[in-house]
Design an enzyme around this catalytic site. Sequence first.
Site, short mmCIF file in Angstrom:
data_model
loop_
_atom_site.label_atom_id
_atom_site.label_comp_id
_atom_site.label_asym_id
_atom_site.label_seq_id
_atom_site.Cartn_x
_atom_site.Cartn_y
_atom_site.Cartn_z
N LYS A 23 90.86 40.31 -73.91
CA LYS A 23 91.71 40.02 -72.74
C LYS A 23 92.81 41.06 -72.58
O LYS A 23 93.24 41.33 -71.46
CB LYS A 23 92.28 38.61 -72.83
CG LYS A 23 91.23 37.52 -72.58
CD LYS A 23 91.86 36.23 -72.08
CE LYS A 23 90.78 35.20 -71.78
NZ LYS A 23 91.34 33.86 -71.53
N LYS A 52 76.03 36.56 -70.50
CA LYS A 52 76.31 35.14 -70.35
C LYS A 52 76.57 34.81 -68.87
O LYS A 52 77.16 35.62 -68.16
CB LYS A 52 77.57 34.84 -71.18
CG LYS A 52 77.83 33.37 -71.40
CD LYS A 52 79.03 33.20 -72.33
CE LYS A 52 79.84 32.00 -71.87
NZ LYS A 52 81.01 31.72 -72.67
N LYS A 61 81.41 32.56 -64.10
CA LYS A 61 81.83 32.31 -62.72
C LYS A 61 82.60 33.49 -62.16
O LYS A 61 82.86 33.54 -60.96
CB LYS A 61 82.63 31.01 -62.62
CG LYS A 61 83.83 30.91 -63.52
CD LYS A 61 84.34 29.47 -63.59
CE LYS A 61 85.06 29.22 -64.89
NZ LYS A 61 85.14 27.83 -65.29
#
Length: 346
Positions: A130, A212, A215
Amino acid sequence: MPACAGDDMENNETKKPERKQVLLSGIQPTGVFTLGNYIGAVRNWQKMQDDFDCAYFIADLHSLTVRQEPAELRKHSKEAFALLLACGIDPEKSIVFIQSHVPAHAELGWILSCYTQFGELSRMTQFKDKSQQHPENINAGLFDYPALMAADILLYQPDYVPVGADQKQHLELTRTIVNRFNGLYGDVFRMPEPYIAKEGAKIMSLQDPAKKMSKSDTNTNAFISILDDPAVIRNKFKRAVTDSETEVVFREGKDGINNLMTIYSVVTGRSFDDIEKEFAGRGYGDFKAAVGEAVAEELSGVRTRFNDLMKDNAYLEECYRSGAERAARISQRTLNKVKKKIGLIV
Ligand code: TRP
């Protein structure tokens, strides 16, 4: 309020022999769940309600580690809560709440961050990933995220925590914190175990089955949102990327077909063998249509329930308020114990 499993959890000190095992998990409110979240997590959470005393929450405080548009966060948190209910999480059987409504999470989060080492947090792969994705906002919360997650977990003294592969390292760190804390102060926290679901742990992108399902994928054909309408779902499966063969078999190297078979198997409850037999000699077109149909059907109930819930604001609010009250009772007990042990005046 009717008698419910959660009350056992709250009374486990007086009713020890009957204590059901406790299971807890959380999910961030970062938009409508995908079929991946549903099959990999929420669908299993729903099934586990009969066997465990469950607590499930919307991890809105964790979402703050990435900059959020306030109106969106509020909307997403409410929607995520409604989605849990729409997916069959029963607010009378389980404790369902919003993390920020239970102040003990932030409080214990602070305390546990004083029992978590800089070096340990630096090694978390999610932090490293991140930080790379948001180099302009590497905030202290992002770094400290696992200590808050440890608090989320330990407040409820769960036996099991279902988590996906990406959260395993955080659960490991939670276990390290338990050892360290209990080593200093005696048996304060129950040691939580990861709960690995039997089926469908990881659902892959429909456009690139090596990745994976996410969204945040820029290609909306890559993921199924659990609120997509049936025509959209069928269409996305029709376009799913497979391979240049024709046989519907689960085999190494057939990532696209393996993914579709996993989805079909979870949704219909049928084995790979069965599926291979059903589609022997029929080709991918038929198979993709069948998967699309099965998923559309499974999700149509979720969609209807979600739309109904979103129209009933008063009911939703009543659910999350009463969930937070029940969660506060349990978590406050653990927090007080911790405070006493470490020398705070309670
Ligand atoms: N970090 C988890 C995720 O992003 C969400 C979460 C927060 C969680 N606290 C938790 C999951 C406690 C399990 C237990 O998926």
